[in-house]
Write a protein that holds these residues in place. Structure first.
Motif, short mmCIF file in Angstrom:
data_model
loop_
_atom_site.label_atom_id
_atom_site.label_comp_id
_atom_site.label_asym_id
_atom_site.label_seq_id
_atom_site.Cartn_x
_atom_site.Cartn_y
_atom_site.Cartn_z
N ARG A 93 0.83 -1.21 0.00
CA ARG A 93 0.00 0.00 0.00
C ARG A 93 0.87 1.26 0.00
NH1 ARG A 93 -5.27 -0.78 1.77
NH2 ARG A 93 -5.38 1.47 1.42
N LEU A 94 1.93 1.24 0.80
CA LEU A 94 2.80 2.42 0.87
C LEU A 94 3.50 2.65 -0.47
CD1 LEU A 94 4.29 1.84 4.44
CD2 LEU A 94 2.91 3.82 3.74
N ALA A 95 3.98 1.57 -1.07
CA ALA A 95 4.67 1.70 -2.36
C ALA A 95 3.70 2.25 -3.41
CB ALA A 95 5.23 0.35 -2.79
N ARG A 96 2.46 1.79 -3.35
CA ARG A 96 1.48 2.26 -4.34
C ARG A 96 1.21 3.76 -4.16
NH1 ARG A 96 -3.96 -0.59 -3.75
NH2 ARG A 96 -4.72 1.33 -2.88
N ILE A 97 1.03 4.17 -2.93
CA ILE A 97 0.70 5.58 -2.68
C ILE A 97 1.87 6.49 -3.06
CG2 ILE A 97 1.36 6.22 -0.31
CD1 ILE A 97 -1.50 6.79 0.30
N VAL A 214 -1.85 14.47 4.76
CA VAL A 214 -2.37 15.84 4.85
C VAL A 214 -1.96 16.76 3.70
CG1 VAL A 214 -2.74 15.90 7.34
CG2 VAL A 214 -0.48 16.42 6.45
N ILE A 215 -0.90 16.42 2.97
CA ILE A 215 -0.42 17.27 1.87
C ILE A 215 -0.68 16.51 0.57
CG2 ILE A 215 1.65 18.40 0.86
CD1 ILE A 215 0.91 19.69 3.48
N GLY A 216 -0.91 17.26 -0.52
CA GLY A 216 -1.04 16.60 -1.84
C GLY A 216 -2.16 15.59 -1.88
N SER A 221 4.17 15.05 0.50
CA SER A 221 4.76 16.27 -0.06
C SER A 221 5.32 16.07 -1.46
CB SER A 221 5.83 16.82 0.88
OG SER A 221 6.76 15.82 1.21
N SER A 222 5.57 14.83 -1.89
CA SER A 222 6.04 14.66 -3.28
C SER A 222 4.89 14.92 -4.27
CB SER A 222 6.64 13.27 -3.49
OG SER A 222 5.71 12.27 -3.18
N TYR A 223 3.68 15.11 -3.76
CA TYR A 223 2.53 15.45 -4.61
C TYR A 223 2.08 16.90 -4.41
CZ TYR A 223 1.87 10.43 -5.32
OH TYR A 223 2.05 9.10 -5.65
N HIS A 228 3.57 14.69 -9.77
CA HIS A 228 4.23 13.87 -8.75
C HIS A 228 5.73 13.89 -9.00
CE1 HIS A 228 5.40 10.69 -6.14
NE2 HIS A 228 5.82 9.94 -7.14
N LEU A 229 6.50 14.09 -7.93
CA LEU A 229 7.96 14.12 -8.06
C LEU A 229 8.52 12.74 -7.74
CD1 LEU A 229 9.08 17.34 -6.22
CD2 LEU A 229 9.66 16.70 -8.56
#
Ligand SMILES: Cc1ncc(COP(=O)(O)O)c(C=O)c1O
Length: 383
Positions: A93-97, A214-216, A221-223, A228-229
């Protein structure tokens, strides 16, 4: 007195004299926002539980079900027998997000940073760290035994100058920064840092402890920009917006495989209790399903800064910088009298002369209370 106790007492007396002595205060967290301390019920603006998920019925239920199924603890290091089946699901799940090939979950964010950096950098390497990055990034950098240099906060030109001068002397280099700065609430210029890192064949790692959830749109924050960075090393924690506990790294399959083989804080530490992993999975479900809810903490923080006359919030974290330690403690105490919990943050957590109230906004903070706090900060604290 025994010399050991004398040593401890002298250190404590010195801290006391400088208003830097800290105390553990028993706090009962009633729900996502209210706490009880010293017999008083206070509205907390000091928890990192940005989405109030520590108390969400679905998240709690997932933790309880995991305890029933797998037990209270994991029983051993993940590399021995502690790798219960929930890990694979959480890592996928983390890798997907984060749009990476793989992920590795650690016992905490601190353990993650202390473990990851020494795997990637040895005594012949270079680590560049933003000067205001979290203490555990510095701890990881120091443990690597490489050359550690701090660049001025969010100053890409300074980071470039350091790389231009020193990169050539080292085989490998790593640049690390918080994505959202934990005590200042501002965002790192990740796009510029990524371009700089690429220019100098330097690996970039972001610590998104305060970005995920909470971000993106909740993805971190990469979003935060338009696109997407693809940051190659995206580290974070499960303990803030996710309301659980644990740390993680998202990266390529090769890097994650190496981390699983070499990170000492993973190998030589017991795996997370199943309840933490299950709670984090349930929290990710909620975040992915409800991006509008994930946007609320920043909205509340922005409403606060506008009313208090402070620079616009970029994240749920808003510093109210007071300067002196004693005055900051007095401001925190004044807010307690008004029914608010706003912890005083002092050096060495923040640089000398910048003691502050660190306010954190969460999805469920009532708007009228946010407005009341802003009025008090504007009229009584920053006046
Ligand atoms: C930026 C940052 N990184 C890492 C950590 C450590 O995470 P954890 O609390 O999971 O050890 C924190 C939290 O204190 C943090 O603010």
């Amino acid at each position: 007195m025994h010399s050991l106790d004398q040593f401890a007492q002298a250190k404590l007396d010195d801290l006391q004299r400088r208003h830097l002595r800290r105390q553990l205060t028993e706090t009962v967290r009633e729900d996502g926002i209210w706490v009880e301390r010293d017999g008083r019920r206070l509205l907390s603006f000091s928890c990192n539980d940005y989405l109030n998920l520590t108390q969400h019925p679905t998240v709690k239920q997932a933790a309880v079900a995991a305890i029933r199924r797998y037990g209270a603890g994991s029983g051993a290091s993940r590399l021995v027998t502690g790798n219960h089946p929930l890990y694979a699901e959480l890592e996928a799940r983390l890798a997907r997000i984060k749009q990476t090939e793989a992920a590795c979950v650690f016992g905490s964010g601190y353990l993650a940073n202390a473990g990851i950096i020494p795997v990637l950098i040895g005594d012949d390497g270079l680590v560049l760290v933003d000067e205001l990055a979290h203490a555990c990034l510095f701890a990881g950098a120091q443990l690597s035994r490489g050359t550690v240099m701090a660049f001025r906060h969010n100053d890409v030109a300074h980071a470039r100058a350091l790389l231009a001068e020193h990169r050539g002397k080292h085989e490998h280099a790593l640049m690390v920064t918080d994505g959202v700065f934990s005590m200042d609430g501002d965002l790192a210029p990740l796009a510029e840092l990524k371009a700089l890192a690429d220019d100098y064949d330097t690996w970039l790692m972001s610590d998104d402890a305060h970005g995920l959830g909470v971000i993106g749109g909740g993805r971190g924050s990469s979003y935060s920009g338009n696109a997407h960075l693809p940051i190659p090393l995206q580290m974070g924690t499960l303990s803030k917006a996710l309301g659980a506990y644990g740390g993680y790294l998202c990266a390529s399959s090769a890097v994650i495989d190496l981390i699983r083989n070499r990170a000492r804080t993973l190998i030589y530490s017991t795996g997370l209790p199943p309840a933490c992993v299950a709670a984090a999975i349930a929290a990710l479900d909620l975040i992915e399903r409800e991006p509008a809810y994930a946007a609320l903490p920043v909205q509340k923080a922005k409403a606060f800064t506008e009313r208090a006359g402070l620079p616009a919030a970029q994240s749920p974290i808003v510093p109210v910088i007071i300067g002196e330690e004693e005055a900051t403690l007095a401001a925190s105490q004044y807010l307690v009298e008004q029914g608010f919990l706003a912890a005083a943050i002092r050096p060495p957590t923040v640089p000398a002369g910048t003691a502050r109230l660190r306010l954190t906004f969460t999805a469920q903070h009532p708007d009228d209370q946010v407005a009341r706090l802003a009025n008090i900060v504007r009229e009584r604290i920053l006046r």
